[in-house]
Design a protein around this motif. Structure first.
Motif, PDB file in Angstrom:
ATOM      1  N   MET A  37    -112.834  43.464  -4.662  1.00  0.00           N
ATOM      2  CA  MET A  37    -112.539  42.097  -4.287  1.00  0.00           C
ATOM      3  C   MET A  37    -112.038  41.332  -5.512  1.00  0.00           C
ATOM      4  SD  MET A  37    -115.044  39.173  -2.769  1.00  0.00           S
ATOM      5  CE  MET A  37    -114.618  39.250  -1.062  1.00  0.00           C
ATOM      6  N   PRO A  38    -110.925  40.606  -5.372  1.00  0.00           N
ATOM      7  CA  PRO A  38    -110.391  39.856  -6.519  1.00  0.00           C
ATOM      8  C   PRO A  38    -111.311  38.695  -6.900  1.00  0.00           C
ATOM      9  CG  PRO A  38    -109.101  39.413  -4.549  1.00  0.00           C
ATOM     10  CD  PRO A  38    -110.095  40.465  -4.192  1.00  0.00           C
ATOM     11  N   LYS A  39    -111.260  38.364  -8.169  1.00  0.00           N
ATOM     12  CA  LYS A  39    -112.058  37.239  -8.661  1.00  0.00           C
ATOM     13  C   LYS A  39    -111.472  35.935  -8.138  1.00  0.00           C
ATOM     14  CE  LYS A  39    -113.121  39.303 -13.145  1.00  0.00           C
ATOM     15  NZ  LYS A  39    -112.975  39.127 -14.595  1.00  0.00           N
ATOM     16  N   PRO A  40    -112.323  34.936  -7.835  1.00  0.00           N
ATOM     17  CA  PRO A  40    -111.802  33.612  -7.501  1.00  0.00           C
ATOM     18  C   PRO A  40    -111.080  33.027  -8.716  1.00  0.00           C
ATOM     19  CG  PRO A  40    -114.178  33.734  -7.111  1.00  0.00           C
ATOM     20  CD  PRO A  40    -113.760  34.999  -7.786  1.00  0.00           C
ATOM     21  N   VAL A  41    -110.132  32.150  -8.463  1.00  0.00           N
ATOM     22  CA  VAL A  41    -109.289  31.580  -9.513  1.00  0.00           C
ATOM     23  C   VAL A  41    -109.804  30.207  -9.944  1.00  0.00           C
ATOM     24  CG1 VAL A  41    -106.978  30.682 -10.014  1.00  0.00           C
ATOM     25  CG2 VAL A  41    -107.246  32.803  -8.717  1.00  0.00           C
ATOM     26  N   MET A  42    -109.798  29.992 -11.251  1.00  0.00           N
ATOM     27  CA  MET A  42    -109.946  28.659 -11.833  1.00  0.00           C
ATOM     28  C   MET A  42    -108.570  28.332 -12.390  1.00  0.00           C
ATOM     29  SD  MET A  42    -113.435  28.408 -13.970  1.00  0.00           S
ATOM     30  CE  MET A  42    -114.958  28.097 -13.151  1.00  0.00           C
ATOM     31  N   LEU A  43    -107.907  27.348 -11.812  1.00  0.00           N
ATOM     32  CA  LEU A  43    -106.546  26.995 -12.201  1.00  0.00           C
ATOM     33  C   LEU A  43    -106.561  25.627 -12.861  1.00  0.00           C
ATOM     34  CD1 LEU A  43    -103.468  27.419 -12.134  1.00  0.00           C
ATOM     35  CD2 LEU A  43    -103.487  26.437  -9.837  1.00  0.00           C
ATOM     36  N   THR A  44    -106.003  25.549 -14.054  1.00  0.00           N
ATOM     37  CA  THR A  44    -105.894  24.280 -14.753  1.00  0.00           C
ATOM     38  C   THR A  44    -104.413  23.972 -15.004  1.00  0.00           C
ATOM     39  OG1 THR A  44    -106.605  22.996 -16.681  1.00  0.00           O
ATOM     40  CG2 THR A  44    -106.276  25.343 -17.015  1.00  0.00           C
ATOM     41  N   VAL A  45    -104.035  22.715 -14.778  1.00  0.00           N
ATOM     42  CA  VAL A  45    -102.643  22.286 -14.870  1.00  0.00           C
ATOM     43  C   VAL A  45    -102.576  21.033 -15.741  1.00  0.00           C
ATOM     44  CG1 VAL A  45    -100.640  21.500 -13.554  1.00  0.00           C
ATOM     45  CG2 VAL A  45    -102.206  23.166 -12.547  1.00  0.00           C
ATOM     46  N   ASP A  46    -101.664  21.048 -16.697  1.00  0.00           N
ATOM     47  CA  ASP A  46    -101.489  19.884 -17.572  1.00  0.00           C
ATOM     48  C   ASP A  46    -100.078  19.914 -18.121  1.00  0.00           C
ATOM     49  OD1 ASP A  46    -101.758  17.939 -19.797  1.00  0.00           O
ATOM     50  OD2 ASP A  46    -103.882  18.096 -19.349  1.00  0.00           O
ATOM     51  N   ASP A  47     -99.605  18.768 -18.601  1.00  0.00           N
ATOM     52  CA  ASP A  47     -98.271  18.716 -19.191  1.00  0.00           C
ATOM     53  C   ASP A  47     -98.317  18.764 -20.711  1.00  0.00           C
ATOM     54  OD1 ASP A  47     -99.389  16.216 -19.446  1.00  0.00           O
ATOM     55  OD2 ASP A  47     -97.515  15.146 -19.136  1.00  0.00           O
ATOM     56  N   ASP A  48     -99.507  18.763 -21.292  1.00  0.00           N
ATOM     57  CA  ASP A  48     -99.668  18.818 -22.741  1.00  0.00           C
ATOM     58  C   ASP A  48    -100.119  20.234 -23.121  1.00  0.00           C
ATOM     59  OD1 ASP A  48    -100.653  18.750 -25.379  1.00  0.00           O
ATOM     60  OD2 ASP A  48    -101.220  16.640 -25.188  1.00  0.00           O
ATOM     61  N   PRO A  49     -99.260  21.008 -23.786  1.00  0.00           N
ATOM     62  CA  PRO A  49     -99.586  22.401 -24.087  1.00  0.00           C
ATOM     63  C   PRO A  49    -100.857  22.578 -24.917  1.00  0.00           C
ATOM     64  CG  PRO A  49     -97.302  21.909 -24.677  1.00  0.00           C
ATOM     65  CD  PRO A  49     -97.934  20.626 -24.261  1.00  0.00           C
ATOM     66  N   GLU A  50    -101.132  21.669 -25.849  1.00  0.00           N
ATOM     67  CA  GLU A  50    -102.334  21.794 -26.677  1.00  0.00           C
ATOM     68  C   GLU A  50    -103.598  21.605 -25.854  1.00  0.00           C
ATOM     69  OE1 GLU A  50    -102.295  19.645 -30.386  1.00  0.00           O
ATOM     70  OE2 GLU A  50    -100.099  19.782 -30.437  1.00  0.00           O
TER      71      GLU A  50
END
Length: 67
Positions: A1-14
């Motif tokens: 079974m695949p792991k659930p995803v934690m997705l983070t989105v931002d416009d600042d690369p740092e």
């Protein structure tokens, strides 16, 4: 079974790298951590496609992104 995803989105690369590093440090054994720099609409669709077959457990997004 695949792991659930934690997705983070931002416009600042740092900021994005710091969040990804911290999340992976704490949760990599139980979750697939994904980080996407959202500068274009295309990046959003790419993130959705990659996470499609895995349940998304958490989505972290910047409240105010530059355009």
């Amino acid at each position: 079974m695949p792991k659930p995803v934690m997705l983070t989105v931002d416009d600042d690369p740092e900021v994005l790298r710091a969040m990804e590093r911290d999340l992976r440090g704490h949760y990599a054994e139980r979750y697939r951590v994904m980080a996407r720099e959202l500068r274009q609409r295309r990046a959003h669709h790419s993130s959705r496609a990659q996470a499609r077959n895995n349940p998304v457990a958490l989505l972290l997004a910047d409240q105010r992104m530059r355009r």
